[in-house]
Design an enzyme around this catalytic site. Structure first.
Site, mmCIF file in Angstrom:
data_model
loop_
_atom_site.group_PDB
_atom_site.id
_atom_site.type_symbol
_atom_site.label_atom_id
_atom_site.label_comp_id
_atom_site.label_asym_id
_atom_site.label_seq_id
_atom_site.Cartn_x
_atom_site.Cartn_y
_atom_site.Cartn_z
ATOM 1 N N GLY A 1 -4.471 30.048 7.162
ATOM 2 C CA GLY A 1 -3.517 29.023 6.802
ATOM 3 C C GLY A 1 -3.832 27.982 5.953
ATOM 4 N N ALA A 2 -4.340 28.735 4.725
ATOM 5 C CA ALA A 2 -4.926 28.008 3.618
ATOM 6 C C ALA A 2 -3.849 27.466 2.643
ATOM 7 C CB ALA A 2 -6.097 28.805 3.040
ATOM 8 N N ARG B 1 -1.714 25.552 2.448
ATOM 9 C CA ARG B 1 -1.339 24.069 2.358
ATOM 10 C C ARG B 1 -2.133 23.302 3.393
ATOM 11 N NH1 ARG B 1 4.525 25.047 5.312
ATOM 12 N NH2 ARG B 1 3.831 24.446 7.481
ATOM 13 N N ASP C 1 -0.618 37.811 9.104
ATOM 14 C CA ASP C 1 -0.209 37.258 9.988
ATOM 15 C C ASP C 1 -1.219 37.210 11.069
ATOM 16 O OD1 ASP C 1 0.825 36.362 12.627
ATOM 17 O OD2 ASP C 1 2.726 37.274 12.425
ATOM 18 N N SER D 1 -8.107 20.443 18.247
ATOM 19 C CA SER D 1 -7.209 19.068 18.091
ATOM 20 C C SER D 1 -7.597 18.204 19.448
ATOM 21 C CB SER D 1 -5.822 19.687 18.380
ATOM 22 O OG SER D 1 -4.750 18.540 18.449
ATOM 23 N N TYR E 1 0.452 23.886 23.033
ATOM 24 C CA TYR E 1 -0.334 23.819 22.102
ATOM 25 C C TYR E 1 -1.764 23.329 22.658
ATOM 26 C CZ TYR E 1 -1.799 21.443 17.527
ATOM 27 O OH TYR E 1 -2.877 21.121 16.509
ATOM 28 N N ALA F 1 -3.694 26.072 24.167
ATOM 29 C CA ALA F 1 -4.315 26.987 22.980
ATOM 30 C C ALA F 1 -5.310 26.213 22.393
ATOM 31 C CB ALA F 1 -3.145 27.182 21.899
ATOM 32 N N LYS F 2 -5.322 24.916 22.307
ATOM 33 C CA LYS F 2 -6.342 24.136 21.570
ATOM 34 C C LYS F 2 -7.749 23.906 22.440
ATOM 35 C CE LYS F 2 -4.887 23.390 17.083
ATOM 36 N NZ LYS F 2 -5.289 24.238 16.281
HETATM 37 P P1 NAD Z 1 0.355 23.084 8.249
HETATM 38 O O1 NAD Z 1 1.694 23.339 8.929
HETATM 39 O O2 NAD Z 1 0.539 21.906 7.013
HETATM 40 O O3 NAD Z 1 -0.490 24.483 7.594
HETATM 41 C C1 NAD Z 1 -0.317 25.352 8.531
HETATM 42 C C2 NAD Z 1 -0.516 26.924 7.728
HETATM 43 O O4 NAD Z 1 -0.755 27.681 8.553
HETATM 44 C C3 NAD Z 1 0.721 27.027 6.954
HETATM 45 O O5 NAD Z 1 0.050 27.209 5.621
HETATM 46 C C4 NAD Z 1 1.191 28.248 7.684
HETATM 47 O O6 NAD Z 1 1.989 29.101 6.798
HETATM 48 C C5 NAD Z 1 -0.016 28.925 8.219
HETATM 49 N N1 NAD Z 1 0.375 29.677 9.364
HETATM 50 C C6 NAD Z 1 1.275 29.531 10.372
HETATM 51 N N2 NAD Z 1 1.164 30.687 11.156
HETATM 52 C C7 NAD Z 1 0.332 31.584 10.580
HETATM 53 C C8 NAD Z 1 0.316 33.056 10.845
HETATM 54 N N3 NAD Z 1 0.551 33.603 11.996
HETATM 55 N N4 NAD Z 1 -0.684 33.679 10.023
HETATM 56 C C9 NAD Z 1 -1.132 33.038 9.185
HETATM 57 N N5 NAD Z 1 -0.963 31.848 8.725
HETATM 58 C C10 NAD Z 1 -0.172 31.085 9.351
HETATM 59 O O7 NAD Z 1 -0.473 22.449 9.264
HETATM 60 P P2 NAD Z 1 -1.921 21.447 9.021
HETATM 61 O O8 NAD Z 1 -1.664 20.172 9.856
HETATM 62 O O9 NAD Z 1 -2.524 21.660 8.131
HETATM 63 O O10 NAD Z 1 -2.579 22.093 10.252
HETATM 64 C C11 NAD Z 1 -3.888 23.206 10.210
HETATM 65 C C12 NAD Z 1 -4.546 23.443 11.438
HETATM 66 O O11 NAD Z 1 -4.872 22.116 11.842
HETATM 67 C C13 NAD Z 1 -3.610 23.749 12.650
HETATM 68 O O12 NAD Z 1 -4.187 24.507 13.631
HETATM 69 C C14 NAD Z 1 -3.312 22.574 13.470
HETATM 70 O O13 NAD Z 1 -2.816 22.892 14.850
HETATM 71 C C15 NAD Z 1 -4.531 21.770 13.399
HETATM 72 N N6 NAD Z 1 -4.349 20.499 13.567
HETATM 73 C C16 NAD Z 1 -3.548 19.512 12.932
HETATM 74 C C17 NAD Z 1 -3.405 18.233 12.933
HETATM 75 C C18 NAD Z 1 -2.501 17.463 12.281
HETATM 76 O O14 NAD Z 1 -2.565 16.148 12.333
HETATM 77 N N7 NAD Z 1 -1.872 17.920 10.919
HETATM 78 C C19 NAD Z 1 -4.254 17.601 14.087
HETATM 79 C C20 NAD Z 1 -4.929 18.352 14.888
HETATM 80 C C21 NAD Z 1 -4.982 19.911 14.741
#
Ligand code: NAD
Length: 253
Positions: free
Chosen positions: A13-14, A16, A63, A142, A154, A157-158
């Site tokens: 998920g790198a 963004r 994926d 999270s 969620y 999962a977390k």
């Molecule tokens: P984001 O939506 O900006 O980025 C997530 C990335 O994961 C995207 O680039 C997307 O294309 C990719 N992705 C989604 N499904 C995928 C799959 N099946 N295979 C490969 N890539 C996939 O989200 P973010 O806020 O940067 O979150 C990153 C992580 O941090 C996640 O696990 C999220 O649950 C966790 N998180 C985020 C927050 C927050 O406040 N943003 C808080 C706690 C935890």
């Protein structure tokens, strides 16, 4: 052809958000980085930024919930960059809904990406880690693991990722592999921007509102989380394993 003799990291998920900041940070720390996401084009800006700063990166498509795609992506990483010994399971999606409105698809999608995805990625990469007798697994959990309204899927999962992390630490410790989880609080990314939209507000208004409840009085930035990952992925972090480190601007749990 093998391009690298440095440590090789895979960040899922790198393209963004937190994953992109983590890929950039690990590259700045001197690692070669596989920038893994759903499509190659979306990874390009991060790969270019790393290369532009003198680092080494490769865009890899998968994926994470698909076994064949995961195995192909990990093999390609090993072939081009070298054996991956740092894995950051960061890919994530939201399908928020109150329990009575939550569909099986909402449940399966979220558990599939976060939990099955982390399992498949870790199973594929641990082969290289155990061969090298060195590895760092960092799972992005999270604060929602502790329970959050509208996030039964969620938070399950977390929380599951935290149990997974502790078990990996127990099983893989003797191979020089550590496993830890980072638990972000509220971080400004595309994910939270979409949550704000769904709630009928803007990310700025949501940030301002939530910041009042956060002890350090600000929202998190992707770089705040990347910094913790960088520590856990480092050479000197070998005696920290099976831990959950919340990065939420205040105490949790
Ligand atoms: P984001 O939506 O900006 O980025 C997530 C990335 O994961 C995207 O680039 C997307 O294309 C990719 N992705 C989604 N499904 C995928 C799959 N099946 N295979 C490969 N890539 C996939 O989200 P973010 O806020 O940067 O979150 C990153 C992580 O941090 C996640 O696990 C999220 O649950 C966790 N998180 C985020 C927050 C927050 O406040 N943003 C808080 C706690 C935890």
């Amino acid at each position: 052809m093998l391009l690298s003799a440095r440590r090789v990291a895979v960040v899922t998920g790198a393209a963004r958000g937190i994953g992109a900041a983590t890929a950039l940070r690990l590259a700045a720390d001197g690692m070669a980085v596989a920038v893994l996401d759903l499509d190659e084009a979306s990874c390009k800006p991060v790969v270019d930024a790393i290369a532009g700063a003198g680092g080494q990166a490769l865009a890899v498509t998968a994926d994470v919930s698909d076994r064949a795609q995961v195995e192909a992506a990990v093999s390609r990483t090993a072939e081009v960059l070298g054996p991956p010994t740092v894995l950051v399971n960061n890919a994530g999606v939201l399908r928020d809904n109150l329990l009575f409105k939550m569909t099986e698809d909402d449940w399966d999608t979220v558990l599939g990406v976060h939990l099955r995805g982390a399992f498949l990625m870790t199973r594929a990469v641990q082969t290289y880690m155990t061969q090298q007798t060195w590895g760092r697994i960092i799972n992005v959990s999270s604060t929602s693991a502790l329970g959050n309204r509208g996030q039964a899927n969620y938070s399950a999962a977390k929380a599951g990722l935290q149990g997974f992390t502790k078990t990996l630490a127990i099983e893989l410790g003797k191979f020089g592999v550590t496993a830890n989880a980072v638990g972000p609080g509220f971080v400004v990314t595309e994910m939270t921007r979409r949550t704000a939209e769904r709630l009928g507000t803007t990310i700025d208004a949501l940030e301002q509102h939530l910041s009042q409840e956060i002890p350090v009085r600000r929202a998190g930035r992707p770089e705040d989380i990347a910094h913790v990952v960088s520590f856990l992925a480092g050479e000197d972090a070998g005696y920290v394993s099976g831990q959950v480190i919340y990065a939420a601007g205040g105490p949790q749990g």
